[in-house]
Scaffold this motif. Structure first.
Motif, PDB file in Angstrom:
ATOM      1  N   ARG A   1      44.363   1.965  17.899  1.00  0.00           N
ATOM      2  CA  ARG A   1      45.476   1.067  17.558  1.00  0.00           C
ATOM      3  C   ARG A   1      45.007  -0.368  17.423  1.00  0.00           C
ATOM      4  NH1 ARG A   1      49.286   3.587  21.974  1.00  0.00           N
ATOM      5  NH2 ARG A   1      50.253   5.250  20.754  1.00  0.00           N
ATOM      6  N   SER A   2      44.212  -0.809  18.396  1.00  0.00           N
ATOM      7  CA  SER A   2      43.721  -2.181  18.383  1.00  0.00           C
ATOM      8  C   SER A   2      42.845  -2.451  17.156  1.00  0.00           C
ATOM      9  CB  SER A   2      42.927  -2.459  19.666  1.00  0.00           C
ATOM     10  OG  SER A   2      42.325  -3.720  19.611  1.00  0.00           O
ATOM     11  N   MET A   3      41.946  -1.517  16.863  1.00  0.00           N
ATOM     12  CA  MET A   3      41.077  -1.679  15.684  1.00  0.00           C
ATOM     13  C   MET A   3      41.919  -1.752  14.416  1.00  0.00           C
ATOM     14  SD  MET A   3      37.708  -1.886  16.079  1.00  0.00           S
ATOM     15  CE  MET A   3      36.955  -1.105  14.658  1.00  0.00           C
ATOM     16  N   TRP A   4      42.800  -0.789  14.222  1.00  0.00           N
ATOM     17  CA  TRP A   4      43.591  -0.734  13.002  1.00  0.00           C
ATOM     18  C   TRP A   4      44.486  -1.959  12.855  1.00  0.00           C
ATOM     19  CZ3 TRP A   4      45.591   4.801  11.519  1.00  0.00           C
ATOM     20  CH2 TRP A   4      44.497   5.644  11.362  1.00  0.00           C
TER      21      TRP A   4
ATOM     22  N   LEU B   1      31.994   3.633  20.423  1.00  0.00           N
ATOM     23  CA  LEU B   1      30.988   2.652  20.823  1.00  0.00           C
ATOM     24  C   LEU B   1      31.088   1.431  19.922  1.00  0.00           C
ATOM     25  CD1 LEU B   1      27.910   5.065  21.052  1.00  0.00           C
ATOM     26  CD2 LEU B   1      29.237   4.162  22.975  1.00  0.00           C
ATOM     27  N   LYS B   2      30.907   0.254  20.532  1.00  0.00           N
ATOM     28  CA  LYS B   2      30.847  -0.986  19.745  1.00  0.00           C
ATOM     29  C   LYS B   2      29.678  -1.824  20.247  1.00  0.00           C
ATOM     30  CE  LYS B   2      34.640  -3.412  18.037  1.00  0.00           C
ATOM     31  NZ  LYS B   2      35.927  -4.091  18.241  1.00  0.00           N
ATOM     32  N   PHE B   3      28.908  -2.333  19.299  1.00  0.00           N
ATOM     33  CA  PHE B   3      27.737  -3.165  19.601  1.00  0.00           C
ATOM     34  C   PHE B   3      27.826  -4.449  18.792  1.00  0.00           C
ATOM     35  CE2 PHE B   3      26.660   1.305  19.322  1.00  0.00           C
ATOM     36  CZ  PHE B   3      25.857   1.583  20.418  1.00  0.00           C
ATOM     37  N   LYS B   4      27.479  -5.575  19.387  1.00  0.00           N
ATOM     38  CA  LYS B   4      27.304  -6.795  18.616  1.00  0.00           C
ATOM     39  C   LYS B   4      25.915  -6.753  17.983  1.00  0.00           C
ATOM     40  CE  LYS B   4      30.327  -9.715  21.412  1.00  0.00           C
ATOM     41  NZ  LYS B   4      31.459  -9.581  20.534  1.00  0.00           N
ATOM     42  N   VAL B   5      25.788  -7.289  16.778  1.00  0.00           N
ATOM     43  CA  VAL B   5      24.494  -7.375  16.110  1.00  0.00           C
ATOM     44  C   VAL B   5      23.746  -8.567  16.705  1.00  0.00           C
ATOM     45  CG1 VAL B   5      23.303  -7.745  13.921  1.00  0.00           C
ATOM     46  CG2 VAL B   5      25.371  -6.324  14.004  1.00  0.00           C
ATOM     47  N   ARG B   6      22.535  -8.333  17.147  1.00  0.00           N
ATOM     48  CA  ARG B   6      21.736  -9.410  17.739  1.00  0.00           C
ATOM     49  C   ARG B   6      21.286 -10.365  16.637  1.00  0.00           C
ATOM     50  NH1 ARG B   6      17.116  -7.957  22.027  1.00  0.00           N
ATOM     51  NH2 ARG B   6      19.008  -7.313  23.149  1.00  0.00           N
TER      52      ARG B   6
ATOM     53  N   ASP C   1      28.684  -8.501  11.908  1.00  0.00           N
ATOM     54  CA  ASP C   1      28.733  -9.071  13.260  1.00  0.00           C
ATOM     55  C   ASP C   1      28.683  -7.996  14.344  1.00  0.00           C
ATOM     56  OD1 ASP C   1      29.143 -11.807  12.347  1.00  0.00           O
ATOM     57  OD2 ASP C   1      31.179 -11.169  11.819  1.00  0.00           O
ATOM     58  N   GLU C   2      29.328  -6.855  14.084  1.00  0.00           N
ATOM     59  CA  GLU C   2      29.385  -5.775  15.062  1.00  0.00           C
ATOM     60  C   GLU C   2      29.267  -4.431  14.359  1.00  0.00           C
ATOM     61  OE1 GLU C   2      32.732  -5.840  17.740  1.00  0.00           O
ATOM     62  OE2 GLU C   2      32.707  -8.012  17.899  1.00  0.00           O
ATOM     63  N   VAL C   3      28.765  -3.447  15.109  1.00  0.00           N
ATOM     64  CA  VAL C   3      28.697  -2.066  14.636  1.00  0.00           C
ATOM     65  C   VAL C   3      29.594  -1.243  15.552  1.00  0.00           C
ATOM     66  CG1 VAL C   3      27.216  -0.040  14.374  1.00  0.00           C
ATOM     67  CG2 VAL C   3      26.379  -2.297  13.674  1.00  0.00           C
TER      68      VAL C   3
ATOM     69  N   GLU D   1      23.011  -5.524  20.450  1.00  0.00           N
ATOM     70  CA  GLU D   1      23.171  -5.764  21.881  1.00  0.00           C
ATOM     71  C   GLU D   1      23.577  -4.457  22.559  1.00  0.00           C
ATOM     72  OE1 GLU D   1      22.271  -8.473  23.220  1.00  0.00           O
ATOM     73  OE2 GLU D   1      22.207  -9.832  21.507  1.00  0.00           O
ATOM     74  N   ASP D   2      23.590  -4.459  23.880  1.00  0.00           N
ATOM     75  CA  ASP D   2      24.115  -3.304  24.598  1.00  0.00           C
ATOM     76  C   ASP D   2      25.571  -3.103  24.194  1.00  0.00           C
ATOM     77  OD1 ASP D   2      21.736  -2.880  25.950  1.00  0.00           O
ATOM     78  OD2 ASP D   2      22.346  -4.053  27.695  1.00  0.00           O
ATOM     79  N   PRO D   3      26.063  -1.865  24.231  1.00  0.00           N
ATOM     80  CA  PRO D   3      27.458  -1.654  23.821  1.00  0.00           C
ATOM     81  C   PRO D   3      28.420  -2.406  24.733  1.00  0.00           C
ATOM     82  CG  PRO D   3      26.543   0.343  24.802  1.00  0.00           C
ATOM     83  CD  PRO D   3      25.418  -0.625  24.654  1.00  0.00           C
ATOM     84  N   HIS D   4      29.377  -3.105  24.132  1.00  0.00           N
ATOM     85  CA  HIS D   4      30.401  -3.779  24.918  1.00  0.00           C
ATOM     86  C   HIS D   4      31.703  -2.984  24.966  1.00  0.00           C
ATOM     87  CE1 HIS D   4      31.074  -5.389  20.852  1.00  0.00           C
ATOM     88  NE2 HIS D   4      32.329  -5.539  21.214  1.00  0.00           N
ATOM     89  N   VAL D   5      31.753  -1.890  24.209  1.00  0.00           N
ATOM     90  CA  VAL D   5      32.857  -0.937  24.292  1.00  0.00           C
ATOM     91  C   VAL D   5      32.251   0.455  24.362  1.00  0.00           C
ATOM     92  CG1 VAL D   5      34.819   0.095  23.070  1.00  0.00           C
ATOM     93  CG2 VAL D   5      34.478  -2.379  22.997  1.00  0.00           C
ATOM     94  N   VAL D   6      32.654   1.213  25.371  1.00  0.00           N
ATOM     95  CA  VAL D   6      32.264   2.617  25.518  1.00  0.00           C
ATOM     96  C   VAL D   6      33.504   3.345  26.017  1.00  0.00           C
ATOM     97  CG1 VAL D   6      30.750   4.283  26.658  1.00  0.00           C
ATOM     98  CG2 VAL D   6      29.886   1.988  26.120  1.00  0.00           C
TER      99      VAL D   6
END
Length: 198
Positions: A60-63, A192-197, A150-152, A178-183
């Motif tokens: 929901r948040s993503m959409w 999973l969500k990762f910021k691009v370094r 910016d993020e994957v 970066e390490d995943p900030h959402v799991v």
């Protein structure tokens, strides 16, 4: 400007479809749950989406945050552009050397551009401060390689394809995340969500 997030459903071994663009069980989790993602809205594609209670807040948040989607011509042709009604966001930018099909849903905010840098610029213009969602595959890989992601975000489904269309397309250079900030563990999917370094 909005955050550019490369986002797609993917197999454990990194594929978004087989060689013939069949997605197999990759999207089963979108319809196997008991929690609706959106209120019934006939104007949207995917309005029957029902996921697990664990996945629903994330999806929901993503959409809700998406202002524009960037996709390649192959996905546009496969889905017929969701008949002009994307599952999320108000605008779609298609990376293609071919123009919009003549007479195709003139009311839809779909824009055709011939390179990834212009696609992201157009999506940012249209989305404002909202998220720009970039589909995986060849175009997504090109956008990541150009340093524009910016993020994957990956919705990893427990299936092994063995071969097919890769999440990152034909990208051949290393990119650190970066390490995943959402799991979040859903039912038959791991978000999973990762910021691009940088």
């Amino acid at each position: 400007m909005g955050t550019v997030i490369m986002h797609h459903v993917v197999s454990v071994d990194g594929f978004i479809a087989d060689e013939h663009d069949n997605v197999g069980p990759l999207f089963d989790w979108y319809t196997s749950g008991d929690t609706p993602v959106t209120e019934t809205d006939e104007s949207r594609a995917g309005n029957d989406t029902r996921v697990s209670a664990a996945s629903a807040p994330y999806v929901r948040s993503m959409w809700a945050g998406i202002g524009a989607i960037v996709m390649g011509r192959n996905l546009f042709d496969l889905t017929n552009g969701w008949e002009g009604r994307p599952p999320a966001g108000d605008h779609v930018v298609v990376v293609s050397h071919r123009p919009k099909p003549e007479g195709w849903h003139p009311e839809a905010s779909y824009h055709f551009v011939d390179n990834v840098k212009d696609a992201i610029a157009k999506a940012q213009e249209l989305a404002g401060d909202r998220i720009i969602a970039v589909n995986g595959g060849e175009v997504g890989g090109q956008i990541l390689a150009a340093g524009l992601v910016d993020e994957v975000a990956m919705d990893v489904v427990p299936v092994v394809f063995g071969s097919g269309k890769r999440y990152f397309g034909g990208i051949d250079t290393q990119h650190l995340l970066e390490d995943p900030h959402v799991v979040i563990q859903g039912d038959r999917v791991l978000h999973l969500k990762f910021k691009v370094r940088r």
